[in-house]
Design an enzyme around this catalytic site. Sequence first.
Site, PDB file in Angstrom:
ATOM      1  N   THR A 194       1.618  -6.955 -11.255  1.00  0.00           N
ATOM      2  CA  THR A 194       1.567  -7.423 -12.644  1.00  0.00           C
ATOM      3  C   THR A 194       2.011  -8.884 -12.691  1.00  0.00           C
ATOM      4  O   THR A 194       1.354  -9.731 -13.313  1.00  0.00           O
ATOM      5  CB  THR A 194       2.508  -6.557 -13.522  1.00  0.00           C
ATOM      6  OG1 THR A 194       1.989  -5.229 -13.547  1.00  0.00           O
ATOM      7  CG2 THR A 194       2.632  -7.095 -14.928  1.00  0.00           C
ATOM      8  N   ASN A 228      -8.878   1.158 -11.038  1.00  0.00           N
ATOM      9  CA  ASN A 228      -7.832   2.176 -10.853  1.00  0.00           C
ATOM     10  C   ASN A 228      -8.179   3.530 -11.464  1.00  0.00           C
ATOM     11  O   ASN A 228      -7.685   4.555 -11.021  1.00  0.00           O
ATOM     12  CB  ASN A 228      -6.502   1.677 -11.430  1.00  0.00           C
ATOM     13  CG  ASN A 228      -6.639   1.094 -12.814  1.00  0.00           C
ATOM     14  OD1 ASN A 228      -7.585   0.357 -13.083  1.00  0.00           O
ATOM     15  ND2 ASN A 228      -5.727   1.404 -13.689  1.00  0.00           N
ATOM     16  N   GLN A 270      -5.850  -1.803  -6.021  1.00  0.00           N
ATOM     17  CA  GLN A 270      -6.303  -0.445  -5.694  1.00  0.00           C
ATOM     18  C   GLN A 270      -7.149  -0.390  -4.428  1.00  0.00           C
ATOM     19  O   GLN A 270      -7.353   0.677  -3.862  1.00  0.00           O
ATOM     20  CB  GLN A 270      -7.084   0.157  -6.862  1.00  0.00           C
ATOM     21  CG  GLN A 270      -6.243   0.443  -8.086  1.00  0.00           C
ATOM     22  CD  GLN A 270      -5.238   1.571  -7.873  1.00  0.00           C
ATOM     23  OE1 GLN A 270      -5.344   2.364  -6.926  1.00  0.00           O
ATOM     24  NE2 GLN A 270      -4.253   1.661  -8.745  1.00  0.00           N
ATOM     25  N   SER A 324      -0.068  -4.913  -4.478  1.00  0.00           N
ATOM     26  CA  SER A 324       1.168  -4.217  -4.828  1.00  0.00           C
ATOM     27  C   SER A 324       1.540  -3.239  -3.720  1.00  0.00           C
ATOM     28  O   SER A 324       0.697  -2.466  -3.256  1.00  0.00           O
ATOM     29  CB  SER A 324       0.947  -3.450  -6.139  1.00  0.00           C
ATOM     30  OG  SER A 324       2.121  -2.788  -6.515  1.00  0.00           O
ATOM     31  N   ALA A 325       2.831  -3.249  -3.313  1.00  0.00           N
ATOM     32  CA  ALA A 325       3.248  -2.415  -2.183  1.00  0.00           C
ATOM     33  C   ALA A 325       3.226  -0.924  -2.504  1.00  0.00           C
ATOM     34  O   ALA A 325       2.890  -0.102  -1.657  1.00  0.00           O
ATOM     35  CB  ALA A 325       4.657  -2.819  -1.740  1.00  0.00           C
ATOM     36  N   HIS A 326       3.574  -0.565  -3.758  1.00  0.00           N
ATOM     37  CA  HIS A 326       3.762   0.873  -4.019  1.00  0.00           C
ATOM     38  C   HIS A 326       2.457   1.657  -4.092  1.00  0.00           C
ATOM     39  O   HIS A 326       2.474   2.879  -4.170  1.00  0.00           O
ATOM     40  CB  HIS A 326       4.626   1.099  -5.270  1.00  0.00           C
ATOM     41  CG  HIS A 326       3.973   0.833  -6.582  1.00  0.00           C
ATOM     42  ND1 HIS A 326       3.436   1.840  -7.343  1.00  0.00           N
ATOM     43  CD2 HIS A 326       3.782  -0.311  -7.290  1.00  0.00           C
ATOM     44  CE1 HIS A 326       2.961   1.327  -8.469  1.00  0.00           C
ATOM     45  NE2 HIS A 326       3.154   0.020  -8.458  1.00  0.00           N
ATOM     46  N   THR A 371      16.478 -14.586  -5.792  1.00  0.00           N
ATOM     47  CA  THR A 371      16.756 -14.166  -4.417  1.00  0.00           C
ATOM     48  C   THR A 371      15.771 -13.084  -4.002  1.00  0.00           C
ATOM     49  O   THR A 371      15.548 -12.123  -4.741  1.00  0.00           O
ATOM     50  CB  THR A 371      18.206 -13.641  -4.316  1.00  0.00           C
ATOM     51  OG1 THR A 371      19.061 -14.675  -4.781  1.00  0.00           O
ATOM     52  CG2 THR A 371      18.563 -13.265  -2.887  1.00  0.00           C
ATOM     53  N   CYS A 400      -3.096   8.985 -22.620  1.00  0.00           N
ATOM     54  CA  CYS A 400      -2.168   9.881 -23.305  1.00  0.00           C
ATOM     55  C   CYS A 400      -0.883  10.066 -22.517  1.00  0.00           C
ATOM     56  O   CYS A 400       0.091  10.556 -23.053  1.00  0.00           O
ATOM     57  CB  CYS A 400      -2.820  11.216 -23.618  1.00  0.00           C
ATOM     58  SG  CYS A 400      -2.981  12.277 -22.216  1.00  0.00           S
TER      59      CYS A 400
HETATM   60  N1  PLP Z   1      -3.767  -3.854 -11.019  1.00  0.00           N
HETATM   61  C1  PLP Z   1      -4.218  -2.610 -10.848  1.00  0.00           C
HETATM   62  C2  PLP Z   1      -5.679  -2.383 -10.639  1.00  0.00           C
HETATM   63  C3  PLP Z   1      -3.347  -1.525 -10.869  1.00  0.00           C
HETATM   64  O1  PLP Z   1      -3.821  -0.283 -10.705  1.00  0.00           O
HETATM   65  C4  PLP Z   1      -1.977  -1.776 -11.060  1.00  0.00           C
HETATM   66  C5  PLP Z   1      -1.018  -0.656 -11.147  1.00  0.00           C
HETATM   67  O2  PLP Z   1      -1.313   0.385 -11.686  1.00  0.00           O
HETATM   68  C6  PLP Z   1      -1.541  -3.087 -11.227  1.00  0.00           C
HETATM   69  C7  PLP Z   1      -2.468  -4.106 -11.198  1.00  0.00           C
HETATM   70  C8  PLP Z   1      -0.093  -3.416 -11.436  1.00  0.00           C
HETATM   71  O3  PLP Z   1       0.648  -3.192 -10.278  1.00  0.00           O
HETATM   72  P1  PLP Z   1       2.249  -3.168 -10.325  1.00  0.00           P
HETATM   73  O4  PLP Z   1       2.640  -1.761 -10.601  1.00  0.00           O
HETATM   74  O5  PLP Z   1       2.693  -3.628  -8.966  1.00  0.00           O
HETATM   75  O6  PLP Z   1       2.672  -4.104 -11.388  1.00  0.00           O
END
Ligand code: PLP
Length: 500
Positions: free
Chosen positions: A76, A155, A183, A203-205, A241, A328
């Site tokens: 984000t 996503n 994604q 994004s790592a997660h 940091t 939802c």
């Molecule tokens: N972009 C896409 C396509 C995503 O699916 C997501 C997370 O759902 C993000 C950006 C945002 O990632 P983050 O959770 O690291 O902010």
Amino acid sequence: MFRLRREVYLDNNATTPVSAHVRKRMNQVLRRYYGNPSSLYRAARDSAIILEDSRETVARSIGAEPGEIVFTGSATEANNTALAAAFEDAFPRRKKIVSTPIEHASVLSTLEYLKSRGAEIVFCPVDRKGRLDLAALEEAVDENTLLVCTMLANNEIGTVQDVAAIARIAHQPGALMLADCVQALAKIPVDVGELGVDYASFSAHKIHGPKGVGCLYARTGSPLTPFIHGGHQETGLRAGTESLHNIAGFAAACEQIDSALERAAEVGRLKRQLAERLRAAEPEIVVSSPREGCLPNTLNVVFPGTNNALLMAGLDDQGISVSAGSACDTQEDAPSHVLEAIGLSDEQARQTLRISLSTDTSERDVAYAGRAFCDLLSGKADTINVLTPAQVGEKILFDDRTYILDVRWALERKLMKGLPNSHEIVFLKARKYFSQIPRDRNILVVCQSGPNAPFVAYQLRSRGFRNVSFLLTGVTGWRLARPDLFEKYAGQNVTALELA
Ligand code: PLP
């Protein structure tokens, strides 16, 4: 029939479990590398080495140079940073940003903000499978365009865009290109050089790494201004940091990308197998994800005649996690903007589930999930009762046998009065109130707009409460359907239950 319960996680596009390899690396860093990478003594230098090695690993895994990677707190933040940087650099020479209506909220909300600063935002349409219309894009991009911004993969429905072609179109009149690759990474090959983009977010997660860390790829020479101001970390481009254990965890997750890609075909096979089981259970399902040009793990399905919140809660009751295609699950009641953009009706969006597999998903998981879907769709599973808002009249509201359980969030209660005679509890701690709820009454569970109540209703059911119903579309729907009753009775005789 007795069946061993499994936990089957099928919401990997929301987030992924942290892998053992990543956990090990993060623990190591947390244990040993406490020094601040910005300082100069030995402990700090050791941390700086971890930081720079991680940068190299992440860069290599996406075909970038280490100097082109800025670590951020999330994708984000990476999207916000790139959009703001491109805008600050070109505005007011160029004013237009071209994007699509199926972008992530981190892009759409930032575009909305930049619009308030004078940017002209143009959304190019997508087809029924979410593919961007390249002819429309060519038409929209001109000398006034400062940036084109699209996802590599969506996503919700998994559609993969031809980002290389999109970048070529962007570059013709001198616009920059941002690709949201969140994604796509570890599901399809991602090489920022081959894509030809100027910025890309990660994004790592989403790749079995930790939450709270991502990165922005900014091609050498792409305009970049700090988005977060403060210290000189990340060569002055991102103050604060560095979250070293998270960054090292991100790099460790990137080390597993090649093996994830080797398993992608298998993930795709399992997805198709699940889709076949769903179709066997309900021949009328509509798969919104494209057959070709789709992430191997993502399956977006409309289940006609159902309600996605109820289906999701029924699956949760059997240990299966999926997400609703509509928003939802985010406490809003707006159907998903992605499903709307590909032409689904409101009703279809409320019948949609997103199922997303990962390399952890096994054949047994798919078999178990397939059977659970089949039982729920065929009515074999023990489901909860559904009351429509129109059915909730004075007879139910004032019936001694009915016990109304209000599971709305505190803010929702502040904004709108609830059903009369209701008993308020905290949704996330619902189980802790169950000893106070009478077992001999008909329990009607109510939330604000429909998504949360079925989860509590199923929990009650599994604790042996026999007569459990939930109010479809919640208090919002009841107010719309019965404005007369809302006006007359809402908020009367409400009891807030205390935690036992
Ligand atoms: N972009 C896409 C396509 C995503 O699916 C997501 C997370 O759902 C993000 C950006 C945002 O990632 P983050 O959770 O690291 O902010």
